[in-house]
Design a protein around this motif. Structure first.
Motif, PDB file in Angstrom:
ATOM      1  N   SER A 234       1.262  -1.264  -0.150  1.00 42.00           N
ATOM      2  CA  SER A 234      -0.033  -0.368   0.426  1.00 42.00           C
ATOM      3  C   SER A 234       0.695   0.936  -0.077  1.00 42.00           C
ATOM      4  N   ARG A 235       2.507   1.179   0.059  1.00 40.78           N
ATOM      5  CA  ARG A 235       2.640   2.421   0.142  1.00 40.78           C
ATOM      6  C   ARG A 235       2.854   3.170  -1.216  1.00 40.78           C
ATOM      7  N   SER A 236       3.040   4.653  -0.861  1.00 41.63           N
ATOM      8  CA  SER A 236       2.734   5.567  -2.121  1.00 41.63           C
ATOM      9  C   SER A 236       3.805   5.463  -2.585  1.00 41.63           C
ATOM     10  N   PRO A 237       4.029   5.329  -4.541  1.00 44.24           N
ATOM     11  CA  PRO A 237       5.704   5.770  -4.701  1.00 44.24           C
ATOM     12  C   PRO A 237       6.277   6.469  -5.154  1.00 44.24           C
TER      13      PRO A 237
ATOM     14  N   HIS B 267      -0.781   5.583 -15.720  1.00 46.25           N
ATOM     15  CA  HIS B 267      -0.717   4.906 -14.137  1.00 46.25           C
ATOM     16  C   HIS B 267      -0.233   4.596 -13.210  1.00 46.25           C
ATOM     17  N   LEU B 268      -0.051   6.499 -13.064  1.00 49.54           N
ATOM     18  CA  LEU B 268       0.691   6.836 -11.842  1.00 49.54           C
ATOM     19  C   LEU B 268      -0.860   8.244 -11.755  1.00 49.54           C
ATOM     20  N   ARG B 269      -0.803   7.955  -9.642  1.00 52.32           N
ATOM     21  CA  ARG B 269      -2.130   9.164  -9.758  1.00 52.32           C
ATOM     22  C   ARG B 269      -1.156   9.522  -7.891  1.00 52.32           C
TER      23      ARG B 269
ATOM     24  N   TRP C   6       3.299  15.340  -9.925  1.00 59.20           N
ATOM     25  CA  TRP C   6       3.945  16.804  -9.260  1.00 59.20           C
ATOM     26  C   TRP C   6       6.133  16.095  -9.211  1.00 59.20           C
ATOM     27  N   LEU C   7       6.163  14.641  -9.078  1.00 60.44           N
ATOM     28  CA  LEU C   7       7.659  15.196 -10.029  1.00 60.44           C
ATOM     29  C   LEU C   7       7.784  14.879 -10.736  1.00 60.44           C
ATOM     30  N   VAL C   8       7.210  14.179 -11.742  1.00 55.64           N
ATOM     31  CA  VAL C   8       7.660  12.617 -13.133  1.00 55.64           C
ATOM     32  C   VAL C   8       7.207  13.990 -14.367  1.00 55.64           C
ATOM     33  N   VAL C   9       6.137  14.593 -13.782  1.00 56.78           N
ATOM     34  CA  VAL C   9       5.763  15.563 -15.281  1.00 56.78           C
ATOM     35  C   VAL C   9       6.408  17.056 -15.055  1.00 56.78           C
ATOM     36  N   PRO C  10       7.126  17.564 -14.121  1.00 51.03           N
ATOM     37  CA  PRO C  10       8.377  18.318 -14.480  1.00 51.03           C
ATOM     38  C   PRO C  10       9.249  17.867 -15.194  1.00 51.03           C
TER      39      PRO C  10
END
Length: 463
Positions: free
Chosen positions: A42-45, A155-157, A162-166
């Motif tokens: 259940s950990r966040s990526p 795939h990413l929620r 906010w880290l990947v898009v920039p």
């Protein structure tokens, strides 16, 4: 389900996305997710994503400060791409192993960026190949960035976006900047060569532009990384009384690149050949600004009979590394900047970051500036070969405002090169204002005063 121990793929987070879509992603996902129990975490990526991006950036910085320091453009660019490729690969692994949102799609940019980076490091293509590739990689990078955006949406929620898009946006900016820089360079290279001439000096051509008439001819030598256009505020005033010539060193402005990096002696040889083949008779009055000062001193040491006078405008002293306390640290820092400059020019960022003009921020100009900066210690040593100009007129103009510690004192040594010299210290002038600001008039006057002394045989006036 017929067996309670069996796992329903539709109920395991991430499994549905791996069972459809891109075949490459499914294969890579299978290699990364070898234990279905891990995907039930259940950990966040977010932590995996953040750590991977930071690791890629740290590795890139480490490579730039070690392997790529002072290296060629392919090594610098390749090191950055390889490092960030590993970062994206680490993201694929850690998010699959330790989070509930496996981002196995990041293995694709990992492979693309990493393999391209490794290829550049291993094969180190020359400038011509790198220029050719500039027509290829921007659209490929743009397509990759758009594909990555689609993968993020599917795939990413949560906060991980906010880290990947920039980072993806940065890739897209690089693609657009690279495309614009390539088109701009191609357009500039096909433009007319103003009122000057291109002259072959042996393996490459140099651009020279002369105005005015009479003699002795004044030759203007720009500072490190600068081109003939930097003399626009001075050349017209001098041309009113004599012939004045500006030129672009190899790799700058409109001139061709040299086959190899050049030291002071190579630059002096180029200039001597250029003037000879341009039909300009000596002796000349040499004018050097900043690092152009050591260049004209090397020329005077190599061709003393071709020099009748000299003007040094806030010129670097030969003992800069010992006379200026802050200079070794500055050189070490700016060495990294110079090394990065061709790569920054390739993506269209060099001009905006350093405030350079269009013709001074091309990839060719960046390569030339880098090579000149790396050769600067050698050039300074070579310039010390000039120990005396005899009684030939010499004016040293020093900009005291914003001067580094030890600069004005080091300038005091330059007038000793001639028994007919004066030193003019301008308290309100800056290094750049001497050629492109309000103090350009004082620089022009110094040149005119040297001409008057030569023609009349009278001593130079102090100010």
């Amino acid at each position: 389900m017929t067996n309670g121990s069996s796992t329903d793929a539709s109920r395991v987070p991430g499994m549905k996305t791996l069972s459809t879509g891109n075949p490459l992603v499914r294969i890579l996902g299978g290699l990364l997710m070898n234990d279905s129990s891990r995907s039930t975490s259940s950990r966040s990526p977010v932590l995996a994503i953040f750590g991977s991006l930071v690791s890629g950036a740290a590795l890139a910085a480490a490579l730039l400060l070690s392997l790529a320091s002072g290296g060629s453009e392919p090594v610098v660019t390749g090191s950055v791409l390889f490092a960030f490729g590993l970062g994206w690969g680490l993201m694929a692994f850690t998010s699959s192993r330790f989070s509930a949102q496996p981002q196995t799609w990041t293995a694709v940019p990992a492979i693309v960026l990493g393999s391209i980076g490794l290829g550049l490091i291993v094969f180190q293509p020359g400038p011509a190949v790198m220029d050719l590739l500039s027509w290829v990689w921007p659209p490929i990078l743009a397509v990759l960035a758009i594909w990555m955006v689609i993968q993020v949406r599917g795939h990413l929620r949560g906060r991980g976006r906010w880290l990947v898009v920039p980072m993806i946006a940065t890739l897209l900016v690089f693609a657009i900047g690279g495309g614009l820089a390539t088109v701009s360079a191609a357009t500039a290279s096909s433009a007319p060569t103003a009122t000057g001439r291109m002259i072959d000096v042996g393996g490459h051509r140099l651009y020279i532009e002369c105005t005015g008439s009479g003699g002795p001819a004044v030759i203007l030598q720009a500072g490190l990384g600068a081109s003939s256009s930097s003399w626009a505020g001075i050349a017209p005033a001098v041309a009113a009384t004599t012939t004045v010539c500006t030129y672009d060193r190899a790799g700058h402005g409109r001139s061709d690149e040299a086959a190899e990096p050049q030291d002071g002696i190579a630059l002096a040889t180029d200039l001597h050949t250029l003037l000879e083949r341009a039909g300009l008779l000596g002796p000349y009055v040499l004018v050097g600004h900043s690092s152009g000062g050591p260049y004209v001193r090397v020329f005077a040491a190599r061709y003393p009979v071709d020099v009748v006078g000299m003007v040094l405008l806030d010129a670097q002293p030969a003992d800069a590394f010992t006379a200026l306390p802050a200079y070794p640290g500055f050189y070490a820092t700016f060495r990294t900047v110079a090394t990065l400059s061709p790569s920054l020019a390739r993506i269209g960022l060099l001009g905006p970051l350093l405030g350079l003009s269009a013709n001074e921020s091309t990839v060719a100009a960046a390569r030339g500036g880098r090579d000149e900066f790396l050769a600067l210690p050698t050039v300074l040593t070579q310039s010390s070969a000039l120990t005396s100009l005899g009684d030939r007129p010499l004016i040293v103009v020093t900009a005291a405002a914003e001067a580094d510690p030890g600069w004005v004192a080091a300038q005091d040594n330059l007038p000793r090169l001639s028994t007919a010299s004066v030193h003019r210290v301008l308290a309100a002038a800056t290094h750049n204002s001497l050629i492109s600001g309000v103090d350009a008039a004082a620089s022009s006057q110094a040149i005119l005063d040297v001409l008057t002394s030569i023609r009349s045989g009278t001593p130079l006036r102090q100010g």
